[in-house]
Design a protein around this motif. Structure first.
Motif, PDB file in Angstrom:
ATOM      1  N   GLU A  18       0.803  -1.224   0.000  1.00 27.71           N
ATOM      2  CA  GLU A  18       0.000   0.000   0.000  1.00 27.71           C
ATOM      3  C   GLU A  18       0.839   1.279   0.000  1.00 27.71           C
ATOM      4  O   GLU A  18       0.360   2.347  -0.387  1.00 27.71           O
ATOM      5  CB  GLU A  18      -0.947   0.006   1.193  1.00 27.71           C
ATOM      6  CG  GLU A  18      -0.262  -0.027   2.544  1.00 27.71           C
ATOM      7  CD  GLU A  18      -1.244  -0.125   3.690  1.00 27.71           C
ATOM      8  OE1 GLU A  18      -0.812   0.035   4.839  1.00 27.71           O
ATOM      9  OE2 GLU A  18      -2.447  -0.360   3.441  1.00 27.71           O
ATOM     10  N   ASN A  19       2.096   1.184   0.427  1.00 25.50           N
ATOM     11  CA  ASN A  19       2.952   2.378   0.445  1.00 25.50           C
ATOM     12  C   ASN A  19       3.859   2.452  -0.789  1.00 25.50           C
ATOM     13  O   ASN A  19       4.805   3.235  -0.811  1.00 25.50           O
ATOM     14  CB  ASN A  19       3.792   2.411   1.716  1.00 25.50           C
ATOM     15  CG  ASN A  19       4.665   1.180   1.863  1.00 25.50           C
ATOM     16  OD1 ASN A  19       4.403   0.165   1.223  1.00 25.50           O
ATOM     17  ND2 ASN A  19       5.688   1.269   2.669  1.00 25.50           N
ATOM     18  N   VAL A  20       3.560   1.640  -1.806  1.00 24.89           N
ATOM     19  CA  VAL A  20       4.359   1.600  -3.035  1.00 24.89           C
ATOM     20  C   VAL A  20       3.468   1.926  -4.225  1.00 24.89           C
ATOM     21  O   VAL A  20       2.331   1.441  -4.324  1.00 24.89           O
ATOM     22  CB  VAL A  20       5.005   0.211  -3.235  1.00 24.89           C
ATOM     23  CG1 VAL A  20       5.752   0.153  -4.569  1.00 24.89           C
ATOM     24  CG2 VAL A  20       5.961  -0.106  -2.082  1.00 24.89           C
ATOM     25  N   ILE A  26       1.204  13.706 -12.272  1.00 28.56           N
ATOM     26  CA  ILE A  26       0.356  12.570 -11.888  1.00 28.56           C
ATOM     27  C   ILE A  26       1.061  11.726 -10.824  1.00 28.56           C
ATOM     28  O   ILE A  26       0.472  11.352  -9.795  1.00 28.56           O
ATOM     29  CB  ILE A  26       0.014  11.707 -13.120  1.00 28.56           C
ATOM     30  CG1 ILE A  26      -0.927  12.462 -14.049  1.00 28.56           C
ATOM     31  CG2 ILE A  26      -0.610  10.375 -12.695  1.00 28.56           C
ATOM     32  CD1 ILE A  26      -1.107  11.803 -15.402  1.00 28.56           C
ATOM     33  N   LEU A  27       2.326  11.406 -11.056  1.00 24.04           N
ATOM     34  CA  LEU A  27       3.078  10.572 -10.116  1.00 24.04           C
ATOM     35  C   LEU A  27       3.275  11.280  -8.776  1.00 24.04           C
ATOM     36  O   LEU A  27       3.196  10.648  -7.717  1.00 24.04           O
ATOM     37  CB  LEU A  27       4.425  10.191 -10.723  1.00 24.04           C
ATOM     38  CG  LEU A  27       4.366   9.306 -11.971  1.00 24.04           C
ATOM     39  CD1 LEU A  27       5.778   9.063 -12.517  1.00 24.04           C
ATOM     40  CD2 LEU A  27       3.683   7.979 -11.668  1.00 24.04           C
ATOM     41  N   ILE A  28       3.527  12.571  -8.817  1.00 24.41           N
ATOM     42  CA  ILE A  28       3.738  13.316  -7.571  1.00 24.41           C
ATOM     43  C   ILE A  28       2.445  13.380  -6.758  1.00 24.41           C
ATOM     44  O   ILE A  28       2.458  13.171  -5.533  1.00 24.41           O
ATOM     45  CB  ILE A  28       4.265  14.728  -7.871  1.00 24.41           C
ATOM     46  CG1 ILE A  28       5.725  14.647  -8.329  1.00 24.41           C
ATOM     47  CG2 ILE A  28       4.136  15.624  -6.634  1.00 24.41           C
ATOM     48  CD1 ILE A  28       6.321  15.981  -8.721  1.00 24.41           C
ATOM     49  N   ARG A  29       1.327  13.644  -7.413  1.00 28.01           N
ATOM     50  CA  ARG A  29       0.050  13.709  -6.682  1.00 28.01           C
ATOM     51  C   ARG A  29      -0.266  12.380  -6.011  1.00 28.01           C
ATOM     52  O   ARG A  29      -0.702  12.337  -4.849  1.00 28.01           O
ATOM     53  CB  ARG A  29      -1.086  14.117  -7.627  1.00 28.01           C
ATOM     54  CG  ARG A  29      -1.061  15.588  -8.023  1.00 28.01           C
ATOM     55  CD  ARG A  29      -2.432  16.026  -8.533  1.00 28.01           C
ATOM     56  NE  ARG A  29      -2.848  15.261  -9.696  1.00 28.01           N
ATOM     57  CZ  ARG A  29      -2.553  15.601 -10.946  1.00 28.01           C
ATOM     58  NH1 ARG A  29      -1.828  16.687 -11.189  1.00 28.01           N
ATOM     59  NH2 ARG A  29      -2.987  14.873 -11.962  1.00 28.01           N
ATOM     60  N   ARG A  30      -0.040  11.296  -6.745  1.00 26.42           N
ATOM     61  CA  ARG A  30      -0.330   9.987  -6.155  1.00 26.42           C
ATOM     62  C   ARG A  30       0.658   9.669  -5.031  1.00 26.42           C
ATOM     63  O   ARG A  30       0.267   9.091  -4.007  1.00 26.42           O
ATOM     64  CB  ARG A  30      -0.268   8.899  -7.237  1.00 26.42           C
ATOM     65  CG  ARG A  30      -0.728   7.535  -6.754  1.00 26.42           C
ATOM     66  CD  ARG A  30      -2.171   7.585  -6.257  1.00 26.42           C
ATOM     67  NE  ARG A  30      -2.530   6.356  -5.567  1.00 26.42           N
ATOM     68  CZ  ARG A  30      -3.689   6.170  -4.937  1.00 26.42           C
ATOM     69  NH1 ARG A  30      -4.590   7.143  -4.913  1.00 26.42           N
ATOM     70  NH2 ARG A  30      -3.945   5.026  -4.334  1.00 26.42           N
ATOM     71  N   SER A  31       1.915  10.051  -5.200  1.00 28.27           N
ATOM     72  CA  SER A  31       2.918   9.815  -4.153  1.00 28.27           C
ATOM     73  C   SER A  31       2.571  10.580  -2.886  1.00 28.27           C
ATOM     74  O   SER A  31       2.712  10.067  -1.766  1.00 28.27           O
ATOM     75  CB  SER A  31       4.301  10.244  -4.649  1.00 28.27           C
ATOM     76  OG  SER A  31       4.699   9.480  -5.769  1.00 28.27           O
ATOM     77  N   GLU A  32       2.096  11.808  -3.043  1.00 25.53           N
ATOM     78  CA  GLU A  32       1.698  12.601  -1.881  1.00 25.53           C
ATOM     79  C   GLU A  32       0.501  11.988  -1.175  1.00 25.53           C
ATOM     80  O   GLU A  32       0.419  12.014   0.063  1.00 25.53           O
ATOM     81  CB  GLU A  32       1.409  14.035  -2.322  1.00 25.53           C
ATOM     82  CG  GLU A  32       2.671  14.783  -2.744  1.00 25.53           C
ATOM     83  CD  GLU A  32       2.382  16.138  -3.356  1.00 25.53           C
ATOM     84  OE1 GLU A  32       1.209  16.363  -3.757  1.00 25.53           O
ATOM     85  OE2 GLU A  32       3.305  16.964  -3.466  1.00 25.53           O
ATOM     86  N   PHE A  33      -0.418  11.421  -1.956  1.00 22.36           N
ATOM     87  CA  PHE A  33      -1.563  10.731  -1.352  1.00 22.36           C
ATOM     88  C   PHE A  33      -1.097   9.530  -0.535  1.00 22.36           C
ATOM     89  O   PHE A  33      -1.559   9.309   0.596  1.00 22.36           O
ATOM     90  CB  PHE A  33      -2.531  10.285  -2.448  1.00 22.36           C
ATOM     91  CG  PHE A  33      -3.674   9.437  -1.944  1.00 22.36           C
ATOM     92  CD1 PHE A  33      -4.816  10.039  -1.442  1.00 22.36           C
ATOM     93  CD2 PHE A  33      -3.596   8.052  -1.964  1.00 22.36           C
ATOM     94  CE1 PHE A  33      -5.871   9.264  -0.961  1.00 22.36           C
ATOM     95  CE2 PHE A  33      -4.644   7.273  -1.488  1.00 22.36           C
ATOM     96  CZ  PHE A  33      -5.788   7.880  -0.990  1.00 22.36           C
ATOM     97  N   ILE A  34      -0.185   8.743  -1.114  1.00 21.97           N
ATOM     98  CA  ILE A  34       0.334   7.568  -0.410  1.00 21.97           C
ATOM     99  C   ILE A  34       1.080   7.991   0.849  1.00 21.97           C
ATOM    100  O   ILE A  34       0.920   7.380   1.921  1.00 21.97           O
ATOM    101  CB  ILE A  34       1.259   6.752  -1.346  1.00 21.97           C
ATOM    102  CG1 ILE A  34       0.435   6.114  -2.467  1.00 21.97           C
ATOM    103  CG2 ILE A  34       2.003   5.671  -0.556  1.00 21.97           C
ATOM    104  CD1 ILE A  34       1.282   5.445  -3.536  1.00 21.97           C
ATOM    105  N   SER A  35       1.891   9.038   0.741  1.00 26.46           N
ATOM    106  CA  SER A  35       2.660   9.505   1.896  1.00 26.46           C
ATOM    107  C   SER A  35       1.744   9.915   3.043  1.00 26.46           C
ATOM    108  O   SER A  35       2.048   9.651   4.213  1.00 26.46           O
ATOM    109  CB  SER A  35       3.540  10.688   1.501  1.00 26.46           C
ATOM    110  OG  SER A  35       4.485  10.316   0.537  1.00 26.46           O
ATOM    111  N   LYS A  36       0.631  10.544   2.699  1.00 26.53           N
ATOM    112  CA  LYS A  36      -0.295  11.017   3.723  1.00 26.53           C
ATOM    113  C   LYS A  36      -1.094   9.875   4.342  1.00 26.53           C
ATOM    114  O   LYS A  36      -1.325   9.856   5.564  1.00 26.53           O
ATOM    115  CB  LYS A  36      -1.252  12.043   3.113  1.00 26.53           C
ATOM    116  CG  LYS A  36      -2.272  12.590   4.099  1.00 26.53           C
ATOM    117  CD  LYS A  36      -3.183  13.606   3.427  1.00 26.53           C
ATOM    118  CE  LYS A  36      -4.252  14.130   4.401  1.00 26.53           C
ATOM    119  NZ  LYS A  36      -5.136  15.141   3.744  1.00 26.53           N
ATOM    120  N   ASN A  37      -1.508   8.932   3.526  1.00 26.48           N
ATOM    121  CA  ASN A  37      -2.439   7.907   3.997  1.00 26.48           C
ATOM    122  C   ASN A  37      -1.778   6.576   4.358  1.00 26.48           C
ATOM    123  O   ASN A  37      -2.332   5.806   5.150  1.00 26.48           O
ATOM    124  CB  ASN A  37      -3.509   7.663   2.926  1.00 26.48           C
ATOM    125  CG  ASN A  37      -4.410   8.860   2.723  1.00 26.48           C
ATOM    126  OD1 ASN A  37      -5.346   9.084   3.485  1.00 26.48           O
ATOM    127  ND2 ASN A  37      -4.130   9.656   1.701  1.00 26.48           N
TER     128      ASN A  37
END
Length: 277
Positions: free
Chosen positions: A104-106, A179-190
């Motif tokens: 989930e963190n990848v 796109i990749l940065i937005r998704r990475s930020e979502f993963i980092s937060k959640n």
């Protein structure tokens, strides 16, 4: 924080996307050159393995007898798991999507583009005509796919391995990076990387390194299993042919950087058993 793996087709602008994404996120970029440098720093001579990793070519028949694909995978796994145990990583290529599946963190990403689009980019950058550019791209695609199939026995072109696939004919570099940065930020937060998971990756890195060393130094040994803790306690189990080999395996493991102690639970068996997987 998040961990990104970026697989890419030749000429799809995937290299640029990976590098810019890592820079904008402030993440460490793990690529072929970094893996090469870290493997070179290991105590054993992995020059044969490194040559194949650099050229992304499948070893020849006689090399395969002595250097099974497991040693290649363990070398890559050692560097990858150690890097991601520190978090904030973009892994460019190297089959990271197979080492880090369904986590989930990848974020496992694939950068693609139609052949004609890739040819137009490749011919411009390499200053060659379209026919030669197309032949080279197709050859490089085949070689890279064969190499990944040799290492992981999986098909890198299968879409099921990826969380997101970006076509750079439809999305330019900036759009793909966003796109990749937005998704990475979502993963980092959640789904932040927990201390426990970092410890797990650190233990996996040590396990892979010990296995690579044993496979290199004892290629004809019987089947062995290695388990490690984040604290550096390594447990050896499985079967081996003689008592001197059992002691040798333990001595080899003790020389590996990061190993604090070795528990030797290897059984000596005087009958044929399975060799290294």
């Amino acid at each position: 924080m998040a961990i990104l793996t970026i697989s890419r087709q030749v000429g799809s602008l995937g290299d640029e996307i990976a590098e810019i994404t890592a820079e904008r996120l402030g993440y460490t970029l793990i690529d072929k050159e970094m893996i090469h440098d870290r493997i070179i720093a290991l105590p054993d001579d992995f020059s044969l393995e490194m040559n194949s990793l650099e050229t992304e070519s499948q070893p020849g028949f006689f090399q395969r007898i002595f250097h099974h694909q497991a040693i290649y995978v363990n070398l890559i796994s050692t560097i990858v798991y150690d890097a991601i145990s520190k978090d904030n990583v973009v892994l460019k290529g190297r089959g990271g999507q197979f080492l880090l599946t369904d986590r989930e963190n990848v974020l496992n990403a694939r950068i693609i583009a139609p052949l004609d689009f890739r040819v137009s980019i490749f011919k411009t950058r390499q200053n060659m005509d379209s026919r030669i550019a197309e032949e080279m791209i197709m050859q490089l695609d085949r070689e890279r796919n064969r190499f990944i199939r040799y290492l992981f026995e999986k098909d890198a072109t299968e879409p099921d391995w990826y969380d997101i696939i970006i076509n750079t004919k439809k999305f330019n570099i900036d759009s793909a990076v966003d796109i990749l940065i937005r998704r990475s930020e979502f993963i980092s937060k959640n789904f932040p990387l927990s201390t426990e998971l970092k410890d797990t990756y650190r233990a996996l890195a040590l396990t892979s390194l010990v296995e690579a060393i044993l496979q290199k130094r004892m290629p004809d040994s019987s089947f062995l299993k290695v388990e490690s803790t984040p604290e550096g306690v390594v447990t050896l189990s499985g079967y081996i042919a003689t008592h001197p080999e059992k002691e040798a395996a333990c001595a080899h493991a003790e020389t590996v950087t990061g190993v604090k102690s070795v528990v030797n639970n290897i059984h000596v068996a005087h009958f044929p058993v399975t060799t290294w997987p």
